[in-house]
Design an enzyme around this catalytic site. Structure first.
Site, PDB file in Angstrom:
ATOM      1  N   ASP A 173       0.830  -1.208   0.000  1.00 57.57           N
ATOM      2  CA  ASP A 173       0.000   0.000   0.000  1.00 57.57           C
ATOM      3  C   ASP A 173       0.864   1.258   0.000  1.00 57.57           C
ATOM      4  OD1 ASP A 173      -2.545  -1.471   2.164  1.00 57.57           O
ATOM      5  OD2 ASP A 173      -2.348  -1.453  -0.020  1.00 57.57           O
ATOM      6  N   LYS A 233     -14.907  -6.547   4.827  1.00 56.23           N
ATOM      7  CA  LYS A 233     -14.004  -6.833   3.701  1.00 56.23           C
ATOM      8  C   LYS A 233     -13.368  -8.200   3.958  1.00 56.23           C
ATOM      9  CE  LYS A 233     -10.270  -4.789   0.968  1.00 56.23           C
ATOM     10  NZ  LYS A 233      -9.395  -5.977   0.979  1.00 56.23           N
ATOM     11  N   LYS A 249     -19.957   1.563   0.738  1.00 47.94           N
ATOM     12  CA  LYS A 249     -20.483   1.863  -0.596  1.00 47.94           C
ATOM     13  C   LYS A 249     -21.638   2.851  -0.493  1.00 47.94           C
ATOM     14  CE  LYS A 249     -19.624  -2.899  -2.164  1.00 47.94           C
ATOM     15  NZ  LYS A 249     -20.270  -4.155  -2.630  1.00 47.94           N
TER      16      LYS A 249
END
Length: 748
Positions: A38, A115, A298
């Site tokens: 990342d 997730k 979302k």
């Protein structure tokens, strides 16, 4: 940073990221932790913002995943499978939400879900029937894993209910629950197979396996793994007109069709409630049945999805919040040194078992003696341990306040712990110490033998970590069957039968002792005779002795070694562990020269002239063949029947002009060509007798370009090189240039 320095750094970051992606998506291996990956991505994004000229279409910041491997047939997604952008703090998340609400111009409701740390999968249903299942791949083309998915009981092959569209792609995550992962590893251990490192690798490795060539036992093991897999769906693609207005309503519809939907998602009214959801599961992440590495947030309103749009790799209406690595305190019991395939001597921390990020950690790499010194850890210290990115264990440093004076400093050994050779840097200035005894150091031979059996090399079932250790460990007999890998294809049941190996303690890595003080040794290649076994016949074929018989694992290994003798030439080149020679260079050398003998006899300049090889690889190949015991490996493999030449190959250089429909034609394939992987397109060109070039020049006859073609397409336009699409490329490699006469580029 100057433009030149920025370009150099961007190139370095791109290489790191692509290598990590290829390992993660193509080999089910994690060569770097999530936090480092990342950080690389974040730094590259920053450089490209400051220097826009560095951002090409083929930049990792503009792409998803990695190209699909050649093990499975390619599947083109009807709609791209995008990735997600990440945030790492509540402040970053709230800043993202503020941008979303500003662009939306109205209040936004969010759907929050866990997730899952698994493998992304796309299910294609046509009129309610499952027609294909594919991995993400590069977002446009994935791997066809339909046959394996049909064995996963939680995925319906026919949808329930009514109102199914003509075509819909359902996206989700395949995973093992924590309980099933534990049970799976117990099953692996019972079967004598290698244990999986974590649930994500287990899920990917189980789904991306082929039934072809497996024995009955191996097929049963494969079925056992697949039967334990589960899936949670979290979205749809390629659905022309969904009869719902919100993401949460999509989930209700999917659930009504019999698809497995998460029970952990929640729709919240604003970003503050979403942040509360994030905090809650940050504290209760291990209360969930499966591993999670964050939260996905979302926008719930589907109309806003269209309004907000997406970048080339991620939607603007969704974000992934990544939890920080967990940290615990534990005791550093010892620091032991391990020697790898290349001879590098690496210190490892051996610790009291500690539960970190959902699993027990006992060991962590300390890289080299300078890192040990820099971290300031002493043997006996209480140390801070974390699992960076929830994957790779890392010792951060000591808790100095808890020292009592009994701690001692680590001293790097001056000799190899496995063969006794003096350790030294490979060249002046190197930090790492290496064992120079590359020929017969048991640790290096063990690593090379394991590499030979790996998926990227000869892909030999049963030749993994356990077998490689048994074949190279001098316990009984005193001289192991394999002093080097040269004798691999000469192995017989008689060589395997006497082998005993030392059983080592899982926590310390030290030999386990019996009551009399001797080492606990066992054999992986023999078992006690049963009444049902044929009687022992001393005059017959070797099958053991009066009390023991060769195990099924030994019989299967020998059978698999025999089958491996006919593998493609490029795989043997990879298996030889020649520095810098990976699958791409190996394919280029195999296609051009056609045999190991021709490669061995070629000059440095002849090797370097092969497209895709170059000077560095040519030097490595030349230097490798200058060593006598390396040549002995090739000679003995060939004498044992290994096929070290491509049948029917007409000789060096002929692969580029082999008399096929592309005789004398140079083609560059770039971007995503429907029906072909990147390697598959190159192989199609070479099979047709053409030259598969990697760069566009005036000598290029055709450029086959698909989505994401990037700078090669621009170069072709600049030089006026004919550009063809995927359909025309198929005609070209099957029928030749004449099939394109009078055609303009067709629409993809």
């Amino acid at each position: 940073m100057s433009p030149a320095a920025a370009r150099t750094r961007a190139g370095e970051l791109t290489d790191h990221i692509l290598r990590a992606r290829d390992a993660y998506y193509g080999e089910d291996a994690e060569i770097v932790d999530d936090a480092t990956y990342d950080a690389w991505m974040h730094e590259l994004e920053q450089l490209e913002r400051l220097h826009p000229e560095l951002q090409g279409q083929d930049s990792p910041t503009q792409s998803v995943g990695a190209a699909s491997a050649t093990l499975f047939a390619p599947v083109t997604h009807a709609e791209r499978m995008l990735s997600l952008d990440n945030v790492f703090s509540e402040e970053e998340f709230l800043a993202w939400a503020a941008r979303v609400e500003r662009d939306a111009g109205r209040p936004v409701r969010y759907l929050c879900e866990l997730k899952i740390d698994g493998l992304a999968l796309s299910l294609r249903y046509e009129r309610g029937r499952l027609t294909s299942a594919a991995t993400r791949g590069d977002g446009r083309v994935g791997e066809d894993v339909t046959e394996n998915v049909r064995r996963i009981t939680t995925i319906p092959t026919t949808l329930s209910g009514t109102g199914h569209p003509d075509l819909v792609e359902v996206r989700g995550e395949v995973f093992f629950t924590v309980a099933d992962f534990t049970a799976l590893n117990a099953f692996q251990q019972e079967q004598g197979d290698r244990l999986f490192a974590n649930p994500r690798n287990a899920a990917s490795g189980s789904l991306r396996q082929k039934a072809e060539g497996k024995t009955e036992r191996q097929l049963r093991a494969m079925t056992e793994r697949l039967s334990r897999l589960r899936m949670t769906v979290h979205g749809v693609g390629a659905w022309a007109d969904p009869p719902v207005a919100a993401q949460s309503e999509v989930y209700d519809l999917l659930k009504g069709w019999g698809l497995p939907v998460s029970s952990y998602f929640r729709v919240v009214e604003d970003a503050a409630e979403a942040a509360e959801f994030i905090r809650h599961y940050g504290e209760h992440r291990h209360d969930v049945e499966h591993e999670i590495d964050g939260i996905v947030i979302k926008v719930d309103d589907l109309a806003l999805h269209d309004e907000l749009g997406a970048t080339s790799r991620a939607p603007r209406w969704a974000i992934a919040y990544k939890y920080p690595p967990e940290q615990v305190n534990t005791t550093l019991l010892d620091i032991v040194v391990s020697v790898g395939r290349t001879g590098r001597a690496t210190p490892f921390a051996v610790m009291a078992p500690a539960q970190v990020a959902g699993s027990v950690v006992r060991q962590a790499t300390l890289h080299n003696q300078d890192v040990v010194k820099a971290k300031g850890v002493l043997i006996g210290d209480t140390v801070v341990l974390r699992k960076a990115g929830d994957v790779i264990p890392e010792v951060l440093g000591p808790v100095v306040e808890l020292r009592d004076g009994s701690e001692r400093a680590f001293v790097m050994p001056v000799r190899c712990p496995e063969c006794g050779s003096p350790l030294a840097p490979a060249k002046e200035g190197d930090i790492d110490l290496r064992c120079p005894n590359s020929r017969s150091c048991p640790a290096q031979v063990r690593g090379r033998v394991e590499h030979i059996g790996s998926r990227g090399a000869l892909d030999i079932e049963g030749l993994g970590e356990v077998s490689a250790a048994a074949l190279t460990q001098p316990v009984r007999p005193e001289i192991p069957p394999l002093v080097t890998e040269a004798g691999l294809f000469d192995l017989t049941a008689g060589d395997l039968f006497p082998i005993d190996v030392v059983v080592r303690d899982a926590e310390t890595g030290l030999p386990r002792l019996l009551e009399d003080g001797t080492a606990d040794t066992r054999s992986p290649f023999r078992r006690q005779r049963k009444k049902s076994d044929p009687p022992f016949d001393p005059g017959g074929a070797f099958d053991g002795d009066a009390t023991h018989i060769v195990s099924r694992a030994a019989q299967e290994l020998l059978a698999n070694l025999e089958r491996a003798k006919t593998k493609e030439l490029w795989r043997f080149l990879v298996a030889l562990s020649i520095r810098h020679v990976g699958p791409v260079a190996a394919r280029a050398l195999a296609q051009w020269f056609g045999s190991i003998r021709a490669i061995r006899d070629a000059s440095r300049d002849e090797l370097a002239a092969v497209d895709g090889v170059g000077g560095i690889i040519a030097d490595a190949v030349t230097e490798w063949f200058e060593i006598d015991w390396h040549c002995e490996i090739v000679d003995r493999w060939e004498a044992a029947g290994a096929q070290l030449a491509t049948p029917g190959h007409p000789g060096p250089g002929a692969a580029a002009a082999g008399g096929g429909v592309l005789d004398g034609v140079t083609v560059v394939a770039t971007g995503t060509l429907e029906g072909y992987t990147r390697e598959g397109a190159q192989e199609a060109i070479l099979r047709a007798g053409g030259k598969a070039a990697s760069s566009v020049s005036k000598k290029t006859d055709f450029v086959a370009a698909g989505p994401g073609a990037g700078s090669k397409l621009a170069k072709a336009e600049e030089l006026g090189v004919p550009i063809i699409d995927a359909a025309q490329f198929h005609l070209l490699v099957t029928e030749g240039p004449s099939a394109l006469s009078g055609q303009g580029p067709s629409s993809s």
